[in-house]
Design a protein around this motif. Structure first.
Motif, PDB file in Angstrom:
ATOM      1  N   ALA A 235       0.821  -1.209   0.000  1.00 36.38           N
ATOM      2  CA  ALA A 235       0.000   0.000   0.000  1.00 36.38           C
ATOM      3  C   ALA A 235       0.854   1.258   0.000  1.00 36.38           C
ATOM      4  O   ALA A 235       0.515   2.248  -0.657  1.00 36.38           O
ATOM      5  CB  ALA A 235      -0.950   0.000   1.193  1.00 36.38           C
ATOM      6  N   ALA A 236       1.963   1.251   0.749  1.00 36.35           N
ATOM      7  CA  ALA A 236       2.809   2.444   0.817  1.00 36.35           C
ATOM      8  C   ALA A 236       3.332   2.825  -0.561  1.00 36.35           C
ATOM      9  O   ALA A 236       3.176   3.960  -1.020  1.00 36.35           O
ATOM     10  CB  ALA A 236       3.971   2.198   1.780  1.00 36.35           C
ATOM     11  N   TRP A 237       3.961   1.856  -1.247  1.00 34.29           N
ATOM     12  CA  TRP A 237       4.517   2.141  -2.569  1.00 34.29           C
ATOM     13  C   TRP A 237       3.432   2.529  -3.566  1.00 34.29           C
ATOM     14  O   TRP A 237       3.598   3.441  -4.377  1.00 34.29           O
ATOM     15  CB  TRP A 237       5.277   0.918  -3.099  1.00 34.29           C
ATOM     16  CG  TRP A 237       6.520   0.594  -2.343  1.00 34.29           C
ATOM     17  CD1 TRP A 237       6.755  -0.508  -1.583  1.00 34.29           C
ATOM     18  CD2 TRP A 237       7.716   1.375  -2.284  1.00 34.29           C
ATOM     19  NE1 TRP A 237       8.008  -0.464  -1.046  1.00 34.29           N
ATOM     20  CE2 TRP A 237       8.638   0.675  -1.455  1.00 34.29           C
ATOM     21  CE3 TRP A 237       8.108   2.596  -2.840  1.00 34.29           C
ATOM     22  CZ2 TRP A 237       9.903   1.167  -1.181  1.00 34.29           C
ATOM     23  CZ3 TRP A 237       9.387   3.075  -2.558  1.00 34.29           C
ATOM     24  CH2 TRP A 237      10.262   2.365  -1.748  1.00 34.29           C
ATOM     25  N   LEU A 334      -4.418  -6.932  -2.529  1.00 35.17           N
ATOM     26  CA  LEU A 334      -3.482  -7.834  -1.866  1.00 35.17           C
ATOM     27  C   LEU A 334      -2.138  -7.705  -2.561  1.00 35.17           C
ATOM     28  O   LEU A 334      -2.051  -7.159  -3.673  1.00 35.17           O
ATOM     29  CB  LEU A 334      -3.980  -9.271  -1.917  1.00 35.17           C
ATOM     30  CG  LEU A 334      -4.131  -9.945  -3.285  1.00 35.17           C
ATOM     31  CD1 LEU A 334      -4.142 -11.467  -3.099  1.00 35.17           C
ATOM     32  CD2 LEU A 334      -5.426  -9.533  -3.979  1.00 35.17           C
ATOM     33  N   THR A 335      -1.093  -8.180  -1.904  1.00 37.65           N
ATOM     34  CA  THR A 335       0.253  -8.041  -2.462  1.00 37.65           C
ATOM     35  C   THR A 335       0.332  -8.617  -3.868  1.00 37.65           C
ATOM     36  O   THR A 335       0.868  -7.995  -4.790  1.00 37.65           O
ATOM     37  CB  THR A 335       1.280  -8.743  -1.549  1.00 37.65           C
ATOM     38  OG1 THR A 335       1.230  -8.147  -0.253  1.00 37.65           O
ATOM     39  CG2 THR A 335       2.682  -8.608  -2.114  1.00 37.65           C
ATOM     40  N   PHE A 340      -5.215  -2.341  -5.443  1.00 37.26           N
ATOM     41  CA  PHE A 340      -6.410  -1.765  -6.062  1.00 37.26           C
ATOM     42  C   PHE A 340      -7.080  -2.785  -6.984  1.00 37.26           C
ATOM     43  O   PHE A 340      -7.129  -2.620  -8.201  1.00 37.26           O
ATOM     44  CB  PHE A 340      -6.051  -0.505  -6.851  1.00 37.26           C
ATOM     45  CG  PHE A 340      -5.155   0.437  -6.097  1.00 37.26           C
ATOM     46  CD1 PHE A 340      -5.543   0.951  -4.874  1.00 37.26           C
ATOM     47  CD2 PHE A 340      -3.914   0.793  -6.606  1.00 37.26           C
ATOM     48  CE1 PHE A 340      -4.714   1.816  -4.171  1.00 37.26           C
ATOM     49  CE2 PHE A 340      -3.081   1.653  -5.916  1.00 37.26           C
ATOM     50  CZ  PHE A 340      -3.481   2.168  -4.701  1.00 37.26           C
ATOM     51  N   VAL A 341      -7.608  -3.846  -6.402  1.00 37.33           N
ATOM     52  CA  VAL A 341      -8.404  -4.802  -7.166  1.00 37.33           C
ATOM     53  C   VAL A 341      -9.791  -4.220  -7.405  1.00 37.33           C
ATOM     54  O   VAL A 341     -10.295  -4.209  -8.515  1.00 37.33           O
ATOM     55  CB  VAL A 341      -8.489  -6.153  -6.427  1.00 37.33           C
ATOM     56  CG1 VAL A 341      -9.513  -7.071  -7.076  1.00 37.33           C
ATOM     57  CG2 VAL A 341      -7.115  -6.824  -6.421  1.00 37.33           C
ATOM     58  N   HIS A 411      -6.084 -16.687  -7.513  1.00 42.04           N
ATOM     59  CA  HIS A 411      -6.991 -16.988  -6.410  1.00 42.04           C
ATOM     60  C   HIS A 411      -6.509 -16.254  -5.157  1.00 42.04           C
ATOM     61  O   HIS A 411      -5.405 -16.484  -4.675  1.00 42.04           O
ATOM     62  CB  HIS A 411      -7.045 -18.494  -6.172  1.00 42.04           C
ATOM     63  CG  HIS A 411      -7.780 -19.242  -7.238  1.00 42.04           C
ATOM     64  ND1 HIS A 411      -8.987 -19.857  -7.020  1.00 42.04           N
ATOM     65  CD2 HIS A 411      -7.486 -19.436  -8.555  1.00 42.04           C
ATOM     66  CE1 HIS A 411      -9.408 -20.418  -8.143  1.00 42.04           C
ATOM     67  NE2 HIS A 411      -8.514 -20.176  -9.090  1.00 42.04           N
ATOM     68  N   THR A 412      -7.373 -15.379  -4.629  1.00 46.49           N
ATOM     69  CA  THR A 412      -6.951 -14.507  -3.528  1.00 46.49           C
ATOM     70  C   THR A 412      -7.079 -15.144  -2.154  1.00 46.49           C
ATOM     71  O   THR A 412      -6.427 -14.701  -1.207  1.00 46.49           O
ATOM     72  CB  THR A 412      -7.791 -13.217  -3.518  1.00 46.49           C
ATOM     73  OG1 THR A 412      -9.139 -13.530  -3.149  1.00 46.49           O
ATOM     74  CG2 THR A 412      -7.765 -12.529  -4.882  1.00 46.49           C
ATOM     75  N   GLY A 413      -7.942 -16.157  -2.016  1.00 47.00           N
ATOM     76  CA  GLY A 413      -8.202 -16.724  -0.697  1.00 47.00           C
ATOM     77  C   GLY A 413      -9.220 -15.928   0.093  1.00 47.00           C
ATOM     78  O   GLY A 413      -9.541 -16.275   1.233  1.00 47.00           O
TER      79      GLY A 413
END
Length: 529
Positions: A235-237, A334-335, A340-341, A411-413
């Motif tokens: 998120a920072a970057w 998510l990483t 931004f999904v 698949h994000t979980g």
């Protein structure tokens, strides 16, 4: 005789070349168009885009002179700082790969990341000096330690960089930057189900997701973003980069502190910020808040998995301090898939703050069942993603990459449903779902109900093994006033099915958090198993 090239082919080549930017191209473009405008701030220090570009080139030249090769991994164990941000863009010029390391990790965890990534160099700051030296002494670790604070070092990497920094006219050609699909950053995931995995983030991913959120949140040139999220976190970057992409700037803090955040907003007239609600609660309850001038703030972005009712209170509190135009923006990501999904746009957030909105442009989201079929609208399925703006895979882990990418989907979980407004609601993590007496209980749903109680400051719901129920719904809570378990149960029963109501409450002073500010469920499960 040469091969004839059609005009359409020439135009397509120009279009392709224009799209395939690398991260340092953002800096070059802003230095061209906005040379004297604010780019990057740290406490009282401020760099213009002209300053940023010059610093980036000198740092890149120093890295090259010190023998940093294309594709080489450079690890950093440090708190947020100006040169930490500039380093990412300088490495873009050299073709190097940044490996940010979470400063909250234990020595063996850091050692694993250094070994797995193959980093030859570990940059560290004074606050993390002991940790860096401890990890360098670990068996099997072979790394060159470089003290970022030792600006007078006569030799070594930082000495090379400082001597090069003395030449203000240094320019580095970008011929080593390489293809925009090549890894530029490796971000290690939390490793809650085993060893951490290094998600390979390319220039392509960096640029695509940044451009998507800029339009979704309505970011404008010269706006300034306050960043206190650790630079070991995506998120920072990505929020910093999103502001850079529209010609805006960023202010970084070494770590989160409510009082300092308020001071920096006022000093640099910051327009946007990202936080988890717990941090925002600390800001509005801090001593300086009652007299703060927050009239510059236009956007408060927050992350998924958090109680939405608090966000309305935060919004009203900021408006009372002069932020008349402030709006909320809820981002889910998510990483591996980017932060931004989906985005709940500011014009929608006050009506549906518990949802995470709709997919950003250029990204497809589907809710799939265990067989890979899309679930009917309104039902719960796993959130799966397709896009060019996701990771390239896991570093040296083809097995884990194949498991994450199945049938063309990442698949994000995470489990989600589409609500009546057509927005995605994150129901829970698959591994956080509790199976009790034959029923599925989503921990997040219970947490959001409990957070509505005025005495509950923070809570986390987990399942504990139980001979009768399989798993016992257990709430770990932080309270401000004395409140009994019976009172909390009665409060919950009025708002949810009885099988969802916690059968056990554990009172604690604080709930452990990850570096991203989210609840460390794995630690809680281990602690209370």
């Amino acid at each position: 005789m040469g091969v004839a090239v059609s005009r359409e082919a020439e135009r397509e080549a120009v279009r392709t070349e224009a799209v395939e930017m690398r991260l340092h191209d953002i800096v070059e473009q802003n230095a061209c168009w906005y040379p004297e405008h604010f780019a990057l701030g740290y406490r009282e220090t401020a760099l213009t885009w002209s300053d940023f570009s010059a610093r980036m080139h000198r740092l890149a030249a120093g890295l090259l002179d010190a023998g940093v090769e294309e594709g080489e991994r450079i690890a950093v164990l440090a708190n947020n700082a100006l040169d930490y941000v500039v380093l990412q863009y300088a490495l873009s010029l050299t073709g190097g790969i940044l490996v940010p390391v979470n400063t909250r990790l234990a020595t063996p965890e850091i050692a694993y990341i250094l070994e797995d990534s193959g980093a030859r160099i570990l940059l560290y700051d004074s606050e993390n000096a002991e940790a860096a030296k401890a990890v360098a002494a670990e068996p099997g670790v072979s790394v060159e330690l470089v003290d970022l604070a030792d600006r007078d070092a006569p030799s070594g990497l930082w000495g090379w960089i400082q001597r090069t920094l003395a030449d203000p006219g240094t320019r580095v050609p970008d011929e080593r930057a390489g293809d925009w699909r090549r890894p530029h950053v490796i971000l290690y995931t939390g490793g809650t189900t085993g060893r951490p995995k290094g998600a390979m983030i390319s220039h392509r991913r960096n640029l695509i997701d940044g451009m998507s959120v800029g339009s979704a949140f309505g970011l404008r040139p010269h706006e300034r973003f306050l960043s206190y999220s650790p630079l070991s976190h995506t998120a920072a970057w990505d929020y910093i980069k999103a502001y850079f992409l529209v010609g805006g700037g960023a202010v970084v803090l070494p770590k989160f502190d409510a009082e300092e955040a308020l001071a920096q907003i006022q000093l640099h007239r910051c327009n946007g910020m990202w936080a988890v609600p717990l941090m925002l609660r600390q800001i509005i309850e801090s001593p300086s808040f009652a007299s703060a001038d927050l009239s510059s703030v236009k956007l408060i972005a927050y992350s998924a998995y958090d109680p939405s009712e608090l966000m309305i209170r935060v919004l009203e509190a900021f408006r009372d301090r002069g932020a008349k135009d402030v709006r909320l923006g809820h981002g889910y990501g998510l990483t591996e898939g980017g932060p931004f999904v989906t985005v709940l746009r500011p014009e929608e957030a006050e009506q549906d703050p518990a949802s995470v909105g709709t997919p950003v442009p250029g990204l497809r989201v589907a809710l799939l069942d265990a067989d890979g079929n899309e679930v009917p609208r309104g039902e719960v399925g796993e959130v799966c993603v397709r896009s060019s703006g996701i990771m390239e895979g896991y570093w040296h882990r083809p097995d884990a990459t194949a498991d994450a990418f199945r049938d063309g989907w990442l698949h994000t979980g995470d489990l989600g449903r589409i609500n009546e407004l057509g927005h995605l609601q994150i129901v829970d993590r698959q591994k956080d779902m509790i199976r009790t007496a034959g029923e599925n209980v989503f921990a997040k749903e219970v947490e959001m109900v409990l957070m509505e109680h005025p005495a509950v400051l923070d809570c986390a719901v987990i399942g504990r093994k139980d001979e009768r129920y399989d798993e016992r719904v257990t709430a770990v809570i932080v309270v401000s006033d004395e409140v009994t378990e019976d009172e909390l149960r009665e409060f919950a029963r009025e708002r949810m099915a009885r099988f969802k109501v916690p059968k056990e409450f554990i009172y604690v002073d604080s709930i452990p958090k990850t570096s991203a500010g989210k609840t460390a469920k794995a630690e809680l499960r281990k602690r209370y198993s």
